[in-house]
Design a protein around this motif. Structure first.
Motif, mmCIF file in Angstrom:
data_model
loop_
_atom_site.group_PDB
_atom_site.id
_atom_site.type_symbol
_atom_site.label_atom_id
_atom_site.label_comp_id
_atom_site.label_asym_id
_atom_site.label_seq_id
_atom_site.Cartn_x
_atom_site.Cartn_y
_atom_site.Cartn_z
ATOM 1 N N LYS A 52 0.843 -1.204 0.000
ATOM 2 C CA LYS A 52 0.000 0.000 0.000
ATOM 3 C C LYS A 52 0.879 1.255 0.000
ATOM 4 O O LYS A 52 0.616 2.214 -0.740
ATOM 5 N N ALA A 53 1.947 1.232 0.796
ATOM 6 C CA ALA A 53 2.867 2.384 0.861
ATOM 7 C C ALA A 53 3.524 2.625 -0.500
ATOM 8 O O ALA A 53 3.710 3.778 -0.920
ATOM 9 N N ARG A 54 3.844 1.528 -1.214
ATOM 10 C CA ARG A 54 4.449 1.676 -2.551
ATOM 11 C C ARG A 54 3.463 2.319 -3.521
ATOM 12 O O ARG A 54 3.849 3.116 -4.379
ATOM 13 N N VAL A 55 2.189 1.941 -3.401
ATOM 14 C CA VAL A 55 1.157 2.539 -4.260
ATOM 15 C C VAL A 55 1.074 4.040 -3.989
ATOM 16 O O VAL A 55 1.007 4.856 -4.917
ATOM 17 N N LEU B 285 -4.035 -2.621 -7.260
ATOM 18 C CA LEU B 285 -2.900 -1.690 -7.219
ATOM 19 C C LEU B 285 -1.770 -2.268 -6.378
ATOM 20 O O LEU B 285 -0.592 -2.163 -6.747
ATOM 21 N N CYS B 286 -2.114 -2.909 -5.259
ATOM 22 C CA CYS B 286 -1.075 -3.554 -4.434
ATOM 23 C C CYS B 286 -0.454 -4.739 -5.173
ATOM 24 O O CYS B 286 0.761 -4.946 -5.142
ATOM 25 N N PHE B 287 -1.289 -5.501 -5.873
ATOM 26 C CA PHE B 287 -0.813 -6.673 -6.620
ATOM 27 C C PHE B 287 0.231 -6.268 -7.664
ATOM 28 O O PHE B 287 1.246 -6.949 -7.841
ATOM 29 N N SER B 288 0.013 -5.138 -8.320
ATOM 30 C CA SER B 288 0.947 -4.702 -9.377
ATOM 31 C C SER B 288 2.333 -4.391 -8.823
ATOM 32 O O SER B 288 3.322 -4.426 -9.555
ATOM 33 N N ARG B 289 2.426 -4.094 -7.513
ATOM 34 C CA ARG B 289 3.720 -3.753 -6.881
ATOM 35 C C ARG B 289 4.387 -4.951 -6.214
ATOM 36 O O ARG B 289 5.496 -4.842 -5.706
ATOM 37 N N ASP B 290 3.725 -6.099 -6.172
ATOM 38 C CA ASP B 290 4.201 -7.226 -5.354
ATOM 39 C C ASP B 290 5.237 -8.071 -6.100
ATOM 40 O O ASP B 290 4.901 -8.897 -6.946
ATOM 41 N N THR B 291 6.502 -7.874 -5.769
ATOM 42 C CA THR B 291 7.573 -8.610 -6.456
ATOM 43 C C THR B 291 7.590 -10.098 -6.102
ATOM 44 O O THR B 291 8.200 -10.887 -6.819
#
Length: 526
Positions: A281-284, A321-327
């Protein structure tokens, strides 16, 4: 190939390596050390005593469930001399088609980036970060201008690629029967026929009780449901992933489904899971991505217009949106025929460019992608829990619906399975539709690629997904697609165009999934 004992040994080694360094591994070590201080532990029986205490405190079961998850995700060991990519996809022409498709998607994304003059990624200014933080739980009220954005691709674009697949080692006269040319999929893969499916899905037999069936069984529905719920509660209390999976083959009761699915997928909502979600969430909030607009657009075009799912708009933005940032999602590329897309992101100096995985999770959303999440919103109202379950569903099943591969649950096999079932059991219907330019797969593909999400009523969709989890296979999706055509066969025999065939099959919301599957699989003459 490896013999059975060697294969088992390789699998054990892989699982041990994958579990080392995980939170579960450190917790087990911590618990084992704490056991050493207990008075009932004796030096001469140290190993057995520690194991007994870990079992009594539930840690052994957690380890079993973690191993069970790994067994479902890891591909079977290949030949020791085979290259790693052979495990991902053994057929060279499939690999080549997937690579070309990836290039096409990335080109489309980069073209959009250039045309609109929008960077692939940018740091949000502080006021924008504060604004997004404040409206995190009501993003659906935001109305950004999305008119210039278009989906990178739609299912029909992907279907055209699958239709064009050819095995260069197969002459048209060889190996393929004349009947196979009736369909759109022109490659030869092993798919099950009805007798083999009856062996694969015995619990769907007419003599078995099923949730979602009102009659057809020798057990009264009320009596079966009452007993089934009683067993379900016991399965949940035992916290056994394998038992939960077996149980869900006959359907999950509404009140237990969320717990049972979490158990099958081995997802938790422990503090570390919540922390991981908060980090995403913070990355988003800190960085905006071009794909964010694709996610917004997709939700607006699909779920927001759906009578069942429009109320979950905020949840869908949060999760996707969180999924798109999850490495951590990148790990599934170890057994996926696809490779994560890379693009050039400008460095801070503005002069150097470097290729990085984009988006960070390696998954570019397409039209309809948000519908993989939408049904789960009925089960989980805690965003971090909803997120964990969706991510696990994606890396086990959903990625297979938009990756080109020869695997049994891959989209190519599912399409071929659908066509073969119709050709075998409704040849007149198949031939009729083909002759009027209404190839059945052109109609059914959108159902298959979305695992029927957005087409069935939610209660029926969840009954279908119970069986996907229960049998650990997407094959049932292809079977249902064929069963729908069988159910509407009389009307379809009278149509004279693709448009009229589509009209007959436009509304699936009144269909009952389980009777359709049971009748098609077990009442069809073979």
């Amino acid at each position: 190939m490896l013999d059975e004992s060697a294969e088992l040994s390789v699998s054990i080694t892989q699982i041990v390596q994958r579990l080392k360094g995980t939170h579960l591994h450190s917790q087990l070590e911590k618990q084992a050390k704490e056991c050493l201080h207990k008075p009932e532990i004796k030096l001469e029986t140290l190993k057995d005593d520690v194991r007994r205490l870990l079992k009594a405190s539930g840690w052994e079961r957690k380890l079993q469930n973690a191993v069970y998850r790994e067994l479902h995700i890891l591909p079977p060991p290949g030949h020791p001399r085979a290259p790693p990519e052979h495990t991902k996809e053994p057929l060279a022409y499939m690999c080549k088609a997937q690579v070309n498709w990836e290039k096409r998607i990335l080109k489309s994304l980069n073209s959009m980036c250039t045309e609109l003059g929008i960077p692939l990624a940018r740091k949000r200014p502080v006021p924008e970060q504060k604004e997004l933080t404040n409206k995190w739980n009501e993003m659906g009220t935001d109305e950004p201008d999305l008119s210039k954005f278009r989906p990178v691709y739609a299912p029909k674009d992907f279907l055209e690629v699958l239709v064009g697949l050819r095995n260069p080692n197969n002459e048209r006269s060889e190996d393929l029967t004349v009947r196979s040319h009736w369909g759109l999929i022109q490659v030869s893969l092993n798919v099950r026929n009805i007798p083999q499916m009856r062996e694969m899905y015995p619990e769907l037999g007419l003599t078995f009780g099923q949730l979602g069936i009102d009659d057809h069984t020798h057990v009264p529905p009320d009596l079966f449901e009452s007993e089934h719920i009683h067993i379900g509660k016991k399965v949940v209390s035992e916290q056994d992933s394998a038992a939960a999976q077996q149980y869900s083959r006959q359907g999950c009761p509404t009140g237990l489904r969320a717990q049972l699915w979490s158990l099958i997928l081995n997802t938790t909502n422990d503090p570390e899971d919540i922390t991981h979600y908060e980090q995403l969430k913070a990355r988003v909030i800190h960085h905006a991505l071009l794909v964010d607009n694709l996610i917004y657009k997709d939700v607006k075009l699909t779920a927001s217009n759906d009578d069942y799912y429009f109320v979950f708009e905020d949840y869908l933005y949060q999760v996707l949106l969180c999924f798109s940032r999850d490495t951590s999602v990148l790990e599934h590329f170890n057994y996926n025929s696809a490779t994560p897309p890379k693009s050039c992101i400008q460095s801070k100096s503005g002069s150097e460019q470097s290729a990085v995985v984009y988006p960070p999770n390696g998954v570019i959303p397409f039209h309809g992608f948000s519908m993989y999440v939408a049904p789960l919103c009925f089960l989980y109202n805690e965003p971090s829990k909803l997120y964990s379950v969706f991510r696990e569903m994606y890396i086990r099943y959903f990625f297979r619906l938009h990756s080109i591969s020869s695997l049994p649950s891959g989209i190519v096999s599912l399409c071929l399975q659908f066509e073969r079932l119709l050709q075998s059991h409704l040849p007149q219907l198949f031939y009729h539709l083909r002759e009027i330019g209404a190839q059945p797969l052109r109609i059914a593909f959108k159902w298959i690629v979305r695992a029927f999400s957005g087409y069935l009523s939610t209660d029926q969709l969840l009954l279908l997904w119970d069986r996907i989890l229960g049998y650990d296979s997407l094959e049932i999706v292809a079977v249902l697609a064929a069963a729908v055509f069988a159910f509407r066969a009389e009307n379809l025999m009278e149509v004279t165009s693709l448009a009229s065939a589509e009209a007959v099959l436009a509304d699936l919301s009144t269909l009952k999934v389980m009777p359709l599957l049971q009748i098609f699989l077990f009442a069809t003459s073979v």
